[in-house]
Structure formats: structure tokens, C-alpha cells
Design an enzyme around this catalytic site. Structure first.
Site, mmCIF file in Angstrom:
data_model
loop_
_atom_site.group_PDB
_atom_site.id
_atom_site.type_symbol
_atom_site.label_atom_id
_atom_site.label_comp_id
_atom_site.label_asym_id
_atom_site.label_seq_id
_atom_site.Cartn_x
_atom_site.Cartn_y
_atom_site.Cartn_z
ATOM 1 N N GLU A 158 15.017 77.903 46.733
ATOM 2 C CA GLU A 158 14.197 76.691 46.844
ATOM 3 C C GLU A 158 14.496 76.135 48.217
ATOM 4 O O GLU A 158 15.647 75.835 48.535
ATOM 5 C CB GLU A 158 14.530 75.695 45.732
ATOM 6 C CG GLU A 158 13.569 74.521 45.665
ATOM 7 C CD GLU A 158 14.069 73.323 46.426
ATOM 8 O OE1 GLU A 158 13.438 72.981 47.457
ATOM 9 O OE2 GLU A 158 15.078 72.730 46.037
ATOM 10 N N CYS A 184 14.493 67.360 48.854
ATOM 11 C CA CYS A 184 13.475 68.377 49.142
ATOM 12 C C CYS A 184 12.097 67.880 48.742
ATOM 13 O O CYS A 184 11.087 68.305 49.304
ATOM 14 C CB CYS A 184 13.790 69.668 48.388
ATOM 15 S SG CYS A 184 15.438 70.316 48.684
#
Length: 533
Positions: free
Chosen positions: A283, A317
């Protein structure tokens, strides 16, 4: 049967609550001493003598810990320990992680939260939803998902028994964890371990303080030596040795797109050397968006902008970093956002009146400051709020709101990873064109949100932005995914989209074997069609 999990309740830390008093007490205790953090290989603590200081980002002269750095010998030892522990561990002892979840939910809660606040400059609320609640959820739900996966079995015809055995990967898993979420630090090594894999764990240098607390908690819960080996050290050195090993089984990674792509290239360079094809799960970056329709609720949109962009200093994120608001709505949204930002306090997270702390380190501070300084000089860019940066005592960046005429300006396209939101006020009639603009502006596809009361507009956004975000929110900020509710991950340059917090992630850490047992096997070779009559 594994108990059906429920999400861990989020404590409020309001004045007068026992959790607030305990957290403040532990913050003082941890601040008053310097921890000596070893490399941990096969359950054995190794102090190499070569250390790196772990400091408070909001008070960078304050040393929290001396973190010993792994060298070639320790890295080799960690790989050997993981291989040695693999055979006995691969029987899926799930109770360890249920116990770890309960320990974290109770008497370890204040310690892990405080360590996250001090070492990563999170507020009490941000630490609570991350280091406590999300990690408790990861451990409980992943155990539940492992049981569900094991229960997924093929049909058996009469006289036979067919089974699927979910075997752990033969090679060790290399977990590389980031600074910004303690829960990710705990999940990336343990998700493969729950499936029977053994792990070499390389924590981020700026999160080693809280991550070491997690390792001690796991040991108390009964995690055997060698299952998870804790190897702080130079990232390039640890990665090069781990990836070059014949028994390298995979990477579980959260971090930058650039680093993940570099790791992928290293793996490709060794592809012919491995005993098996490695699993690469990552990720990575994001340039997360909020796009508003003319029918959007102004109050809800403004709140989502402030919380989505500036909580934890924009170092998520999933943090909102670009917004598209119709020009007819923007004056009211701008007024409301500026009013909220006027009340935002930035400072030491131990002061519970602060909404924001410091960015993680000098490198991050200088990168963010560079974007802000350039924006101040750029044509067609207006700094509506903030823009101040001060690293005298801590790495503090004010919440910064930019407005740009050009939707292709760099702060609309490039990942900043700081408390900077850029807004483009688009002509209201160009709603559909703006959706296309949102989709093509960034190489990333992690999170995004649409605000609209018009259900037709919501449907249009869902279709136009189908591949623009792996986690898509309607009338909500693009942050705050909850384990078991919104499985998290994005595609394009944002990663492999293997959805942490769901059964999909766990599938990556097993290699299935189909087994057929025939209870009444044939006794001769001819088939009925071969008879003449």
C-alpha cells in the site's frame, strides 16, 4: 469457533474520564526515561552498540530511545530464526493474537497510545483510533477471517472427500512498516503470522519506539521466538539481504510508491533464484481528493475538508490533499473552512487542546516547506490560510490552505504528505468535465470522496471515478477506514489493493493444496464404454 469480532470502542479521553488521567500519567512516565531498544532475533535481544536516537517530533531535542541498528550478522540471524521457527509455527496458533488484542485493549492501551503520541506526534484521539482500536481490530478480525478462509472448502462427490489445505508460504515474509500508523506497524508482520508464516520485521526508524512496545506485548501474549524478528536498521541494507535470500517468500509493505517500485525491481532481479514466486503486497502513495457537487451540504463539506486534510498533520495515506468545489459554492465553503482553521491549535500532543502535532522529522518538514514556499511565489496560487513553518523546537507546519486557478498546478498532482490542501474552484456547469479531471490528474488511486445531496450526481461520480480510488466515500471525509467495515487499499500507483482489514489480504499469505481422498477406489482399469455389448 472463534468469537465473532466487533470493533473496539473508541474511548473519548474527555475531561474527568479515567482513560484521560491514566494516559497523562503514562505520558509523563515515558517522557522521563530513555529506552534502550535492541534488535530481536529468535527471541534474543541483541545490542549492536550502533544506535540511532528516537526523538519527539514536537520536541526534537528530547530523546525517547536509543535504537540499536542491525548489521549483516543480525539480518542473517533474523532470516535463519524465521526459517527455524517456521515448521512448528505453521499450525496456526490463533489464540496468541486474541490474547494480544485483549492485552492491548486493557492494560497495554495507555502505554502504546502514549508511545505513539510521543514518538509520532499524534494527539490522544489519533493515537486511540490507530494504536489501540485499529490494531485490536486487526488482530481480532484477522483471526476471524483466517477461520472463515479455512472453512472455505470444495464439494465432495459420493465416495470421496475433497479438501483445501491453506498452507503458509514456505519462505519468510519481509514486513516493512511505516511511521504514520502504529496499527500498520503491528498488522503487517502479524497478518502473515496469523496464516502460519514467519516474519522479518523492518520498522520505520521514526516508529521504532511504539513498534517495540508492540513486540513486547506480542511476546507477553505467547508469540514464540523467531516467528516475528524485529530488525531496525538501514532500510537499504536490510532489504538487499532479505530480498536476495532463496527462501524469501514475500513483502508486506506500506510506504512510498518510489520505494515499493524499487523493491519490486530488486525482486525481479532475483526471480530465478527463489524457491517459489514471492508475494508482493504493498500500500503506497496517494493524492486523495474531495469533489463537491453544487448540491453539497456546506457544513458537512467544510468539516470533511478540515478533518480529512489536517488530522495527524496530513500524514495519512488517505488524507485529503486536493479538493474541487463549484465556484458558486466555494465562497461559503471557504468562509466556513477558514473559520474552523482559525480555531485549530498546533503543538505538543500532551496538551490535549491541540488539534495537530508536528510532522515526523526534518526531511518531511523541509519537503513540505519547499512546496509551501514555492506556492507563495507561484502565479495563480493564493495562500488562504497558514503557510508558516517553524523547526526551532519541533517540526511544526501550520495547516495550510491553497487556492489555485490551474487544476494542474503541482500541489494538485504531487503527493506532499503534510498539512497542505489545495482547492480548485471549478465552473459549476463543468461538473462532468471536473469528474474526468479528478480521474486523470493523479497517478494514484487510494481514497476519494464526493459530496452531493443530488443522488444523480452521486451516481455520476461513482461511475466516472470507479478506478480513481480503492476506498470511496459519499458525504464523508476520505480518511478513517475501519477494519471489517471498509477494507483498505488502492490501485494504480497506490499499491496492489490487497485490502488490509479483510479476508482478501490473508489469502496472499497462503498457498493452497487440494487433497482428494477416494474411499472406494476402482479395482480395474476398463471403463463401461469399452464393452462390446
Amino acid at each position: 469457533m472463534i468469537p465473532t469480532p466487533i470493533n473496539e470502542p473508541v474511548l473519548s479521553y474527555s475531561p474527568g474520564t479515567p482513560e484521560r488521567d491514566e494516559l497523562k500519567r503514562v505520558l509523563k512516565e515515558l517522557s522521563a526515561r530513555v529506552l534502550d531498544i535492541p534488535v530481536v532475533v529468535g527471541g534474543r535481544e541483541v545490542r549492536t552498540g550502533k544506535t540511532v536516537d528516537a526523538v519527539m517530533p514536537h520536541c526534537h531535542h528530547h530523546v525517547l530511545a536509543k535504537v540499536h541498528q542491525a548489521g549483516p550478522k543480525e539480518i542473517e540471524g533474523a532470516i535463519a530464526a524465521a526459517r527455524e521457527a517456521w515448521r512448528e509455527w505453521s499450525t496456526w496458533p490463533l489464540a496468541v493474537f486474541l490474547k494480544a488484542a485483549d492485552l492491548l485493549a486493557t492494560r497495554h492501551r495507555a502505554v502504546v497510545n502514549a508511545a505513539t503520541m510521543l514518538g509520532q506526534s499524534k494527539t490522544a484521539h489519533q493515537a486511540e483510533i490507530d494504536a489501540a482500536c485499529e490494531l485490536v481490530d486487526f488482530w481480532r478480525f484477522n483471526v476471524h477471517f483466517a477461520e472463515r478462509l479455512n472453512a472455505e472448502q470444495p464439494i465432495s462427490s459420493p465416495g470421496t472427500w475433497n479438501q483445501l489445505e491453506y498452507r503458509p508460504l514456505e519462505g519468510f515474509v519481509y514486513a516493512i512498516t511505516p511511521f504514520n500508523f502504529t496499527s500498520i506497524g503491528g498488522n503487517l508482520p502479524t497478518a502473515p503470522a496469523i496464516m502460519g508464516c514467519t516474519v522479518v520485521w523492518k520498522p520505520a526508524a521514526t516508529a521504532a519506539y511504539s513498534n517495540y512496545q508492540l513486540l513486547k506485548l506480542l511476546e507477553e501474549a505467547g508469540l514464540p521466538p523467531g516467528v516475528v524478528n524485529f530488525v531496525p536498521g538501514p532500510a537499504a541494507d536490510v532489504s538487499a539481504r532479505a530480498i536476495a535470500d532463496r527462501h524469501f517468500g514475500g513483502i508486506h509493505f506500506t510506504g512510498s510508491t518510489e520505494v515499493f517500485q524499487g523493491l519490486w525491481r530488486q525482486v525481479a532481479g532475483h526471480l530465478g533464484d527463489y524457491a517459489d514466486y514471492p508475494r508482493l503486497v504493498g500500500e503506497t502513495g496517494g493524492k486523495d481528493f474531495i469533489v463537491a457537487h453544487a448540491s453539497a451540504d456546506v457544513e458537512a463539506l467544510a468539516t470533511a475538508i478540515v478533518r480529512g486534510a489536517y488530522e495527524y498533520q496530513g500524514q495519512k495515506c488517505s488524507a485529503a490533499s486536493r479538493a474541487y468545489v463549484p465556484d458558486t459554492l466555494w465562497p461559503r465553503v471557504r468562509e466556513r473552512v477558514l473559520g474552523m482553521l482559525g480555531g485549530v491549535r498546533v503543538g505538543d500532543p500532551a496538551d490535549f487542546t491541540n488539534f495537530m502535532g508536528a510532522v515526523i522529522d526534518r526531511k518531511a518538514f523541509e519537503k513540505i516547506k519547499g512546496y509551501i514556499d514555492a506556492a507563495k511565489q507561484a502565479r495563480g496560487v493564493r495562500v488562504l490560510f497558514g503557510g508558516g513553518c517553524d523547526d526551532t523546537d519541533g517540526y511544526f507546519v501550520q495547516p495550510t490552505l491553497l487556492e489555485v486557478d490551474d487544476p494542474g498546478y503541482r500541489t494538485m498532482c504531487e503527493e506532499i504528505f503534510g498539512p497542505v490542501l489545495t482547492v480548485h474552484a471549478y465552473p459549476e456547469p463543468q461538473w462532468r468535465e471536473t469528474l474526468q479531471l479528478v480521474d486523470r490528474t493523479s497517478p494514484y488511486a487510494l481514497t476519494g470522496a464526493v459530496f452531493a445531496q443530488d443522488r444523480g450526481a452521486v451516481a455520476e461520480a461513482l461511475t466516472a471515478l470507479r478506478y480513481a480510488a480503492g476506498n470511496f466515500y459519499i458525504n464523508d471525509k476520505p480518511t478513517g477506514a475501519v477494519v471489517g467495515q471498509q477494507p483498505f487499499g488502492g490501485a494504480r500507483a497506490s499499491g496492489t489493493n490487497d485490502k488490509a482489514g479483510s479476508i482478501l489480504n490473508l489469502i496472499r499469505w497462503v498457498s493452497a493444496r487440494a487433497i482428494k481422498e477416494n474411499f472406494v477406489p476402482p479395482r480395474d482399469y476398463p471403463y463401461p464404454f469399452m464393452a462390446e455389448r
